[in-house]
Write a protein that holds these residues in place. Structure first.
Motif, short mmCIF file in Angstrom:
data_model
loop_
_atom_site.label_atom_id
_atom_site.label_comp_id
_atom_site.label_asym_id
_atom_site.label_seq_id
_atom_site.Cartn_x
_atom_site.Cartn_y
_atom_site.Cartn_z
N VAL A 114 17.09 -2.14 14.07
CA VAL A 114 15.75 -2.60 14.30
C VAL A 114 14.94 -1.46 13.68
O VAL A 114 13.79 -1.79 12.76
N VAL A 115 15.02 -0.16 14.20
CA VAL A 115 14.24 0.78 13.67
C VAL A 115 14.20 1.02 12.36
O VAL A 115 13.17 1.08 11.69
N LYS A 116 15.28 1.11 11.77
CA LYS A 116 15.64 1.34 10.17
C LYS A 116 14.84 0.12 9.47
O LYS A 116 14.31 0.36 8.39
N ALA A 159 14.67 -9.57 17.32
CA ALA A 159 13.49 -8.49 17.08
C ALA A 159 13.46 -8.45 15.43
O ALA A 159 12.41 -8.36 14.98
N LEU A 160 14.67 -8.43 14.76
CA LEU A 160 14.50 -8.55 13.24
C LEU A 160 13.74 -9.93 12.48
O LEU A 160 13.10 -9.67 11.85
N GLU A 161 13.89 -10.89 13.64
CA GLU A 161 13.36 -12.10 12.93
C GLU A 161 12.06 -11.92 13.17
O GLU A 161 10.92 -12.43 12.39
N ALA A 211 12.00 0.50 6.68
CA ALA A 211 11.90 0.18 5.50
C ALA A 211 11.01 -0.97 5.30
O ALA A 211 10.57 -0.90 3.83
N LYS A 212 10.53 -1.81 6.04
CA LYS A 212 9.53 -3.00 5.89
C LYS A 212 8.06 -2.38 5.97
O LYS A 212 7.15 -2.94 5.53
N GLY A 213 7.82 -1.06 6.44
CA GLY A 213 6.74 -0.51 6.60
C GLY A 213 5.95 -1.32 7.83
O GLY A 213 4.71 -1.26 7.88
N ASN A 250 6.24 -11.36 11.17
CA ASN A 250 5.00 -10.63 11.29
C ASN A 250 4.87 -9.74 10.09
O ASN A 250 4.26 -8.57 10.10
N ALA A 251 5.67 -10.21 8.95
CA ALA A 251 5.41 -9.12 7.76
C ALA A 251 4.06 -9.29 7.06
O ALA A 251 3.40 -10.14 7.22
#
Length: 138
Positions: free
Chosen positions: A76-78, A47-49, A82-84, A54-55
């Motif tokens: 994952v939520v945090k 999920a983090l990847e 943080a990345k918006g 998808n940035a």
């Protein structure tokens, strides 16, 4: 939600992070039925990847299991916040969520759903989450 809700969700993108393949398949089906394009992750690390890959293209919704291998739903939520990358979260848990879980830092614009659940339960939680207004600049 009705068919107009489904069409309202057309072209919306959801990230689904769930380590149980049967639950992941079921929830992906629910989301697709409601009109979402779904990116699936079998654990928190994937999920983090996907958030990184998808940035710049944010998700309209993130549905995540709370307890997963390699990275938790909380992580994952945090990271998404943080990345918006997303501002709405539906957190699934096989354990009842109590007052102590308010400390998780998941916060506003999130809903919890306890497993097992029906499509009606899922749809109701998702509807409440999607209809909740998000303040500008949040």
């Amino acid at each position: 939600m009705n068919s107009s809700a489904s069409s309202r969700n057309e072209c919306q993108k959801a990230l689904l992070a769930e380590d149980d393949s049967l639950i992941r398949e079921l929830v992906a089906h629910y989301l697709q039925k409601l009109g979402y394009e779904v990116c699936e992750a079998p654990n928190g690390a994937v999920a983090l990847e996907l958030l990184e890959a998808n940035a710049g293209n944010s998700f309209d919704l993130i549905v995540t299991d709370l307890l997963m291998p390699k990275a938790s739903g909380e992580t994952v939520v945090k990271q998404a916040k943080a990345k918006g990358a997303c501002d709405r979260f539906l957190i699934m848990s096989g354990n009842p969520v109590g007052p102590q879980d308010k400390k998780l830092g998941i916060g506003a614009h999130s809903r919890y759903i306890e497993k097992p659940f029906t499509f009606g339960d899922f749809e109701s939680k998702l509807h409440a989450l999607v209809e909740e207004p998000i303040p500008q600049g949040a």
